[in-house]
Write a protein that holds these residues in place. Structure first.
Motif, PDB file in Angstrom:
ATOM      1  N   GLY A 206     -11.528 -23.450  26.075  1.00  0.00           N
ATOM      2  CA  GLY A 206     -11.311 -24.189  24.797  1.00  0.00           C
ATOM      3  C   GLY A 206     -10.296 -23.551  23.672  1.00  0.00           C
ATOM      4  O   GLY A 206      -9.854 -24.346  23.019  1.00  0.00           O
ATOM      5  N   ALA A 207     -10.220 -22.280  24.039  1.00  0.00           N
ATOM      6  CA  ALA A 207      -9.522 -21.510  22.834  1.00  0.00           C
ATOM      7  C   ALA A 207      -8.016 -21.545  23.324  1.00  0.00           C
ATOM      8  O   ALA A 207      -7.667 -21.136  24.172  1.00  0.00           O
ATOM      9  N   LEU A 301     -10.634 -13.869  18.741  1.00  0.00           N
ATOM     10  CA  LEU A 301     -10.952 -15.235  17.604  1.00  0.00           C
ATOM     11  C   LEU A 301      -9.817 -15.457  16.852  1.00  0.00           C
ATOM     12  O   LEU A 301      -9.733 -15.959  15.843  1.00  0.00           O
ATOM     13  N   SER A 302      -8.366 -15.028  17.114  1.00  0.00           N
ATOM     14  CA  SER A 302      -7.276 -15.305  16.496  1.00  0.00           C
ATOM     15  C   SER A 302      -7.126 -16.868  16.172  1.00  0.00           C
ATOM     16  O   SER A 302      -7.160 -17.572  17.119  1.00  0.00           O
ATOM     17  N   TRP A 303      -6.980 -16.987  15.071  1.00  0.00           N
ATOM     18  CA  TRP A 303      -6.697 -18.365  14.442  1.00  0.00           C
ATOM     19  C   TRP A 303      -7.652 -19.372  14.730  1.00  0.00           C
ATOM     20  O   TRP A 303      -7.495 -20.637  14.544  1.00  0.00           O
ATOM     21  N   TRP A 304      -9.007 -18.867  14.816  1.00  0.00           N
ATOM     22  CA  TRP A 304      -9.932 -19.819  14.903  1.00  0.00           C
ATOM     23  C   TRP A 304     -10.409 -20.334  13.421  1.00  0.00           C
ATOM     24  O   TRP A 304      -9.904 -19.436  12.449  1.00  0.00           O
ATOM     25  N   TYR A 305     -11.174 -21.343  13.242  1.00  0.00           N
ATOM     26  CA  TYR A 305     -11.527 -21.550  11.746  1.00  0.00           C
ATOM     27  C   TYR A 305     -13.239 -21.699  11.501  1.00  0.00           C
ATOM     28  O   TYR A 305     -13.867 -21.897  12.582  1.00  0.00           O
ATOM     29  N   ILE A 306     -13.260 -21.256  10.346  1.00  0.00           N
ATOM     30  CA  ILE A 306     -14.519 -21.455   9.929  1.00  0.00           C
ATOM     31  C   ILE A 306     -14.531 -22.479   9.081  1.00  0.00           C
ATOM     32  O   ILE A 306     -13.971 -22.443   7.738  1.00  0.00           O
ATOM     33  N   LYS A 307     -15.412 -23.597   8.999  1.00  0.00           N
ATOM     34  CA  LYS A 307     -15.519 -24.653   8.046  1.00  0.00           C
ATOM     35  C   LYS A 307     -17.008 -24.703   7.498  1.00  0.00           C
ATOM     36  O   LYS A 307     -17.862 -24.856   8.193  1.00  0.00           O
ATOM     37  N   LEU A 345     -14.487 -23.742  14.438  1.00  0.00           N
ATOM     38  CA  LEU A 345     -13.601 -24.465  15.207  1.00  0.00           C
ATOM     39  C   LEU A 345     -12.739 -23.677  15.965  1.00  0.00           C
ATOM     40  O   LEU A 345     -12.262 -22.675  15.483  1.00  0.00           O
ATOM     41  N   TYR A 346     -12.357 -24.294  17.081  1.00  0.00           N
ATOM     42  CA  TYR A 346     -11.033 -23.651  17.885  1.00  0.00           C
ATOM     43  C   TYR A 346      -9.667 -23.674  16.972  1.00  0.00           C
ATOM     44  O   TYR A 346      -9.785 -24.553  16.167  1.00  0.00           O
ATOM     45  N   PRO A 347      -8.799 -22.993  17.649  1.00  0.00           N
ATOM     46  CA  PRO A 347      -7.339 -22.903  16.840  1.00  0.00           C
ATOM     47  C   PRO A 347      -6.847 -24.352  16.610  1.00  0.00           C
ATOM     48  O   PRO A 347      -6.134 -24.793  16.055  1.00  0.00           O
ATOM     49  N   ASN A 348      -7.306 -25.370  17.586  1.00  0.00           N
ATOM     50  CA  ASN A 348      -6.705 -26.450  17.866  1.00  0.00           C
ATOM     51  C   ASN A 348      -7.652 -27.618  16.770  1.00  0.00           C
ATOM     52  O   ASN A 348      -7.073 -28.725  16.645  1.00  0.00           O
ATOM     53  N   GLY A 349      -8.544 -27.139  16.147  1.00  0.00           N
ATOM     54  CA  GLY A 349      -9.387 -27.818  14.976  1.00  0.00           C
ATOM     55  C   GLY A 349     -10.369 -28.545  15.705  1.00  0.00           C
ATOM     56  O   GLY A 349     -11.369 -29.098  14.965  1.00  0.00           O
ATOM     57  N   SER A 350     -10.713 -28.408  16.903  1.00  0.00           N
ATOM     58  CA  SER A 350     -11.907 -29.116  17.546  1.00  0.00           C
ATOM     59  C   SER A 350     -13.263 -28.216  17.342  1.00  0.00           C
ATOM     60  O   SER A 350     -12.931 -26.974  17.366  1.00  0.00           O
TER      61      SER A 350
END
Length: 446
Positions: A206-207, A301-307, A345-350
Motif C-alpha cells: 500500500g505504500a 516511511l518516506s513521504w508518509w503523512y501524519i494527520k 496516511l500512505y504517501p498517496n493520501g489513503s
C-alpha cells in the motif's frame, strides 16, 4: 549500488583490467541436481606464472575465498585451474582430474549472472556476464570460451582446452608473419548497453516506493536519451527513469526494467517482497506523536503523512523505523493538533491506520470460565438461581442451592403421614359410634 555499473564499464573497456588470468569455462546447470556440483575453470593466458593465493571469486554479493585442495597455487603460462563448490563431489564426478583444484562456496544462477575473478588486493582481473541463452542449460554441456573471448555450449573439459597463452600466440603470430598470412582481430566484446534496476528489496503493501533506473551506453557513459519501461509483475506498467509504485497485495514480485535506445536495448530484473506493515500511532503525554513498528524488519516511511484534525505533517524522504522500535516527533516539529484523533496516511493520501485502531500492547486475553453444575436425579429438576439476584448467603455452598429441593421432599413426606393418621382416626371414630348405637337398641340377657 554502483558495483554492477562498474562491472558494465569493465565489460565495455576490457583493457582497463589486467587480464592475465581469464575465466575459461563455466558449469552452471548440470543434468539433475546442481547441489555441490557446479564449477568454474580459469586459464593463465599470460607469458609468466601467476600465484592465485589470496584470490577471490565474486558471485552474487560475496567475494568467495579460494582454498587450495589439490595441486599448486601457482599457475604456469598456459595452465588451467578449477574452482569448485565442493571438492569431494567434484572429484566423484571427475575422478581423473589431477590439476590445480580450489574449493569455494557459491551457487551459480541457472539463468545467468556476473562472475568476477579478483586478485589478493580485490582488483578485478576478469569478469563474465553469462546467460543461459548461450547454451549449457541442463543439457550436459558447459559454457566454454574460445580465443576470441566468446562463450558457447560444449562438452565440459575441466583442466584442459584450446586456449592459447601469450607465449603461444607470439609463436603463432611469428609463423603467420613469415608466411605472409594476414590475421583479423576478433573483438572481445560486442558493443551493447546495460540496464540497472537496483537491488532486491522489501517494501510495504500500500505504500509508494521509489524505483530508480540507470543505464550505461555504448561508450560507458550514463545514457540520457533512453526509454525506461518498468513491469512490476502485478499487472502494472510505468514509464520513466524514476517512478513510484505501490503493491496492493502481499507477495514476491519480479520487477523488470527495460531500457532501449535506437536499435539497442537491455533489461534487468529484481525481486521485490511486499509485506503488510504492522504499525501503531499514538500521542505522547507531551503532545508528541509516537510511531511504533511491531515487526522485526526495518520499514521505510518516506513521504508518509501524519494527520490530526485538518492539519497534516509529511515525513521526509529517507525516514526509517527500525524493527520492534518507536520513533517520536515533537509537536513543535509537526505543529499538529493535540486534541483531534491521529491518523497515519500512505504517501498517496489513503488512510493506513487510525489512532483508535491501535491494539493495546501487552494485552492478556480474558479467559471465559463456564460453571459446570453436577447432574441430579432425572426426576428432580435442578434449580439454578439468577446470578444477578443471588445474595451473599445463597452463594456459600451447594447446601443453599439444594435447600428448596430438600424442603419439598420433606413436605411430601409429612402429607402422606397426616393422610394416614387421618384415615386411622376416621376408622376409630366409626367403630366407637357403631358400638354406642348398638348399646341403645339391644339388651344383653344373661
Amino acid at each position: 549500488m554502483w558495483l554492477r555499473l562498474a562491472i558494465f564499464s569493465l565489460l565495455i573497456f576490457p583493457g582497463t583490467a589486467f587480464s592475465q588470468v581469464v575465466i575459461s569455462e563455466i558449469m552452471y546447470d548440470l543434468e539433475g541436481s546442481d547441489t555441490d556440483r557446479e564449477w568454474m575453470e580459469v586459464f593463465n593466458e599470460s607469458s609468466s606464472s601467476v600465484d592465485l593465493s589470496g584470490w577471490r571469486f565474486f558471485e552474487g554479493t560475496s567475494n568467495h575465498k579460494l582454498t587450495l585442495k589439490q595441486g599448486g597455487a601457482t599457475l604456469e603460462s598456459g595452465e588451467y585451474a578449477v574452482i569448485v563448490d565442493d571438492d569431494v563431489t567434484f572429484l566423484i564426478d571427475w575422478p581423473n582430474y589431477s590439476g590445480a583444484l580450489f574449493d569455494s562456496s557459491f551457487s551459480l544462477s541457472n539463468t545467468g549472472e556476473t562472475l568476477i575473478l579478483r586478485d589478493s588486493e580485490l582488483s578485478d582481473i576478469d569478469s563474465v556476464t553469462y546467460s543461459s541463452e548461450w547454451g549449457g542449460k541442463g543439457d550436459g554441456n558447459s559454457l566454454t570460451r574460445d580465443d576470441g573471448g566468446n562463450f558457447s555450449g560444449a562438452l565440459p573439459t575441466p583442466g584442459s582446452g584450446d586456449l592459447n597463452s601469450e607465449e603461444g600466440s607470439s609463436e603463432e603470430s611469428s609463423e603467420s608473419s613469415s608466411s605472409g598470412a594476414i590475421s583479423a582481430t576478433t573483438p572481445l566484446f560486442t558493443p551493447e548497453i546495460f540496464a540497472y534496476a537496483g537491488e532486491d528489496r522489501t517494501v510495504t503493501v500500500g505504500a509508494d516506493t521509489k524505483f530508480e533506473g540507470q543505464s550505461i551506453g555504448l561508450e560507458g557513459e550514463p545514457m540520457t536519451n533512453a526509454r525506461y519501461l518498468w513491469n512490476f509483475g502485478d499487472g502494472s506498467i510505468r514509464e520513466g527513469e524514476n517512478v513510484l509504485h505501490n503493491f496492493k497485495y502481499p507477495g514476491d514480485y519480479v520487477v523488470v526494467l527495460n531500457v532501449s535506445s535506437g536499435q539497442y536495448s537491455a533489461s534487468d530484473k529484481i525481486v521485490v517482497s511486499a509485506l503488510p506493515a504492522q504499525l501503531k500511532v499514538a500521542r505522547g503525554e507531551d503532545g508528541s506523536v509516537i510511531l511504533g513498528n511491531r515487526e522485526d524488519r526495518e520499514i521505510d516511511l518516506s513521504w508518509w503523512y501524519i494527520k490530526s484534525g485538518d492539519k497534516t505533517f509529511q515525513l521526509p524522504e529517507m525516514t526509517y523505523i527500525l524493527g520492534s522500535s518507536e520513533i517520536r516527533f515533537s509537536s513543535s516539529v509537526t505543529e499538529l493538533s493535540e486534541i483531534a484523533e491521529l491518523s497515519l496516511l500512505y504517501p498517496n493520501g489513503s488512510i493506513a491506520l487510525l489512532e483508535s485502531e491501535n491494539e493495546p500492547q501487552n494485552q492478556v486475553p480474558q479467559q471465559v470460565v463456564t460453571e459446570v453444575v453436577p447432574k441430579k436425579r432425572a426426576e428432580i429438576p435442578v434449580i439454578v438461581p439468577d446470578i444477578e439476584r443471588v445474595s451473599e448467603a445463597e452463594i456459600k455452598g451447594e447446601e443453599q442451592v439444594a435447600a428448596p429441593i430438600a424442603a419439598r421432599e420433606s413436605d411430601d413426606f409429612y402429607k402422606w403421614i397426616l393422610a394416614l393418621f387421618g384415615l386411622i382416626g376416621l376408622g376409630v371414630g366409626a367403630g366407637l359410634y357403631i358400638q354406642k348405637e348398638g348399646k341403645d337398641e339391644f339388651t344383653i340377657i344373661d
